[in-house]
Scaffold this motif. Structure first.
Motif, short mmCIF file in Angstrom:
data_model
loop_
_atom_site.label_atom_id
_atom_site.label_comp_id
_atom_site.label_asym_id
_atom_site.label_seq_id
_atom_site.Cartn_x
_atom_site.Cartn_y
_atom_site.Cartn_z
N ASP A 156 31.07 9.94 -51.52
CA ASP A 156 30.24 9.87 -52.72
C ASP A 156 29.37 11.11 -52.89
OD1 ASP A 156 30.94 7.12 -53.59
OD2 ASP A 156 30.12 6.62 -51.62
N ALA A 157 29.05 11.78 -51.80
CA ALA A 157 28.22 12.98 -51.85
C ALA A 157 28.40 13.74 -50.55
CB ALA A 157 26.74 12.60 -52.04
N SER A 158 27.95 15.00 -50.54
CA SER A 158 27.99 15.82 -49.34
C SER A 158 26.74 16.67 -49.31
CB SER A 158 29.24 16.71 -49.34
OG SER A 158 29.34 17.46 -48.14
N ILE A 159 26.08 16.73 -48.14
CA ILE A 159 24.86 17.53 -48.01
C ILE A 159 24.96 18.45 -46.80
CG2 ILE A 159 23.35 15.87 -49.18
CD1 ILE A 159 22.42 14.93 -46.40
N LEU B 123 27.11 16.62 -43.82
CA LEU B 123 27.27 15.18 -43.80
C LEU B 123 27.92 14.74 -45.10
CD1 LEU B 123 23.74 14.20 -42.43
CD2 LEU B 123 25.91 13.86 -41.21
N ASP B 124 29.08 14.10 -45.02
CA ASP B 124 29.70 13.49 -46.19
C ASP B 124 29.24 12.03 -46.25
OD1 ASP B 124 30.91 15.86 -46.72
OD2 ASP B 124 32.97 15.12 -46.51
N ILE B 125 28.70 11.62 -47.38
CA ILE B 125 28.02 10.33 -47.50
C ILE B 125 28.88 9.32 -48.25
CG2 ILE B 125 25.90 9.16 -48.22
CD1 ILE B 125 24.54 11.90 -48.32
N PHE B 126 28.96 8.11 -47.69
CA PHE B 126 29.63 6.98 -48.32
C PHE B 126 28.56 5.92 -48.60
CE2 PHE B 126 32.91 9.34 -46.34
CZ PHE B 126 34.08 9.09 -47.05
N ARG B 127 28.28 5.68 -49.87
CA ARG B 127 27.18 4.81 -50.28
C ARG B 127 27.72 3.46 -50.74
NH1 ARG B 127 24.90 9.73 -53.17
NH2 ARG B 127 23.22 10.49 -51.80
N PRO B 128 27.23 2.37 -50.17
CA PRO B 128 27.65 1.04 -50.62
C PRO B 128 26.99 0.68 -51.95
CG PRO B 128 25.98 0.84 -48.94
CD PRO B 128 26.27 2.31 -49.06
N ALA B 129 27.61 -0.25 -52.68
CA ALA B 129 27.02 -0.71 -53.94
C ALA B 129 25.70 -1.42 -53.69
CB ALA B 129 28.00 -1.63 -54.66
N ALA C 69 34.38 4.91 -42.34
CA ALA C 69 33.27 4.99 -43.29
C ALA C 69 33.50 4.02 -44.44
CB ALA C 69 33.12 6.41 -43.81
N ARG C 70 34.72 3.99 -44.97
CA ARG C 70 35.03 3.06 -46.07
C ARG C 70 34.91 1.61 -45.61
NH1 ARG C 70 35.32 4.94 -51.41
NH2 ARG C 70 36.16 7.04 -51.39
N TRP C 71 35.40 1.34 -44.42
CA TRP C 71 35.33 -0.04 -43.88
C TRP C 71 33.88 -0.50 -43.76
CZ3 TRP C 71 33.49 -2.67 -39.56
CH2 TRP C 71 34.09 -3.89 -39.27
N LEU C 72 33.02 0.35 -43.22
CA LEU C 72 31.61 0.00 -43.07
C LEU C 72 30.92 -0.08 -44.43
CD1 LEU C 72 30.81 2.27 -40.00
CD2 LEU C 72 30.67 -0.24 -40.03
N ARG C 73 31.31 0.79 -45.33
CA ARG C 73 30.71 0.80 -46.66
C ARG C 73 30.91 -0.54 -47.38
NH1 ARG C 73 31.84 4.98 -51.72
NH2 ARG C 73 32.56 3.25 -53.00
N THR C 74 32.08 -1.16 -47.21
CA THR C 74 32.32 -2.45 -47.85
C THR C 74 31.38 -3.53 -47.33
OG1 THR C 74 34.01 -3.17 -46.26
CG2 THR C 74 34.76 -1.92 -48.20
N ARG C 75 30.78 -3.28 -46.17
CA ARG C 75 29.86 -4.25 -45.56
C ARG C 75 28.39 -3.88 -45.78
NH1 ARG C 75 32.61 -6.97 -40.36
NH2 ARG C 75 34.67 -7.25 -41.25
#
Length: 324
Positions: free
Chosen positions: A36-39, A79-85, A113-119
């Motif tokens: 979703d983002a990268s910093i 850091l590539d960021i995966f943000r949950p809803a 990252a995707r697996w954890l993001r869904t949680r």
């Protein structure tokens, strides 16, 4: 050393724990693995890449449904960021493996990252500098990037809707060496402070190492990782400094270990020795050893084996430490 939770919360948002329903979410491989983002880890101009170093993505898979990319020649640690809803307040920083020659993108980064993001977990995939690429203070650049990652994530607590006292650092293979180095040397002076983020603690609140490279002892070390990190002819003092199992401490974060007994790449002895040393130091540790799995199983290659349960085991352990 424990993080002062109340002090950290003054700059963050307090959010609820994940619901029981969220904990049952099944993982399916998404078509789009983009973050979703990268910093950037470091401000512009703070680090100078070695002359001639070129960053490159290499695709190692011919299967369009099983991307297996690697990043080599890293010039911009990030850091590539995966943000949950709906963030639950937990944060996980992941350091993928690659034998200190490259950093895996999908198998040990984006997929989990995707697996954890869904949680409900906010996930940061760390692309750290590689010690054999010619950086000044080469052996310490992965640890410096890991320390900086934890501090930077803590500094972003309010922005990313996380609890700065619920940060887990996880590493796979050589990324497990980055993680276990952080486990025991989270307060080592490996880089000078550059901004307000560096005033924050680099000690994560929990740490997971999955089929990790740990020791630099020639008897059990992963040869390629050892040579890239400390050189082929390192003396005993250097070998000891970069062997986390020889530097355990009572105040290190709670540790979770996973390894397959049949790992032919990174000997299971790496995890066994670290577990025994951690127990001797009376620091908290949980370890899971499976008969089969080989090396680098991640999520997809564990399918059909008992080791496939490992993400749920990790999830339950994180819950027991009130991270999720």
């Amino acid at each position: 050393m424990n993080v002062d939770r109340r002090a950290l919360l003054t700059a963050s948002l307090a959010l609820p724990f994940a619901s029981a329903a969220a904990a049952q979410t099944a993982w399916t491989r998404p078509a789009d693995l983009a973050p979703d983002a990268s910093i950037a880890l470091w401000p512009d101009g703070h680090i100078k890449p070695p002359s001639g170093l070129v960053e490159e993505v290499v695709q190692r898979s011919d299967d369009p449904d099983a991307s297996d990319r690697m990043l080599q020649g890293i010039t911009r640690p990030r850091l590539d960021i995966f943000r949950p809803a709906k963030p639950n307040g937990a944060a996980v920083i992941l350091a993928p493996g690659g034998g200190y020659r490259y950093v895996v993108i999908d198998k040990e980064g984006y997929e989990l990252a995707r697996w954890l993001r869904t949680r409900g977990v906010t996930v940061y995939v760390l692309f750290y500098r590689l010690p054999g690429d010619g950086w000044t203070d080469g052996p310490d650049v992965p640890l410096a990037d890991a320390q900086r990652a934890v501090r930077l994530v803590r500094s972003r607590a309010a922005v990313d809707h996380i609890d700065p006292a619920r940060i887990t650092f996880g590493g796979f293979s050589a990324g497990g060496q980055v993680a276990t180095s952080l486990l025991t040397r989270f307060d080592a002076n490996v880089h000078a402070p550059i901004d307000a983020a560096d005033a924050l603690p680099a000690r994560p609140d929990a740490l997971a190492a999955i089929y990790p490279v740990v020791s630099m002892d020639l008897a059990i070390a992963h040869a390629v990782s050892r040579e890239k990190l400390i050189g082929a002819n390192a003396d005993a003092a250097r070998e000891t400094l970069y062997s986390p199992e020889r530097n355990v401490r009572a105040d290190q974060p709670p540790l979770w270990l996973l390894h397959a007994e049949d790992d032919s790449v990174v000997k299971v002895d790496n995890s066994v020795r670290l577990r025994e040393a951690t127990r001797a130091a009376r620091a908290p540790v949980e370890a899971h050893f499976f008969e089969r799995g080989e090396h680098g199983f991640g999520l997809m290659k564990a399918a059909g084996l008992p080791v496939a349960i490992w993400p749920e085991l990790l999830w339950n352990w994180l819950g027991s430490h009130k991270i999720v």
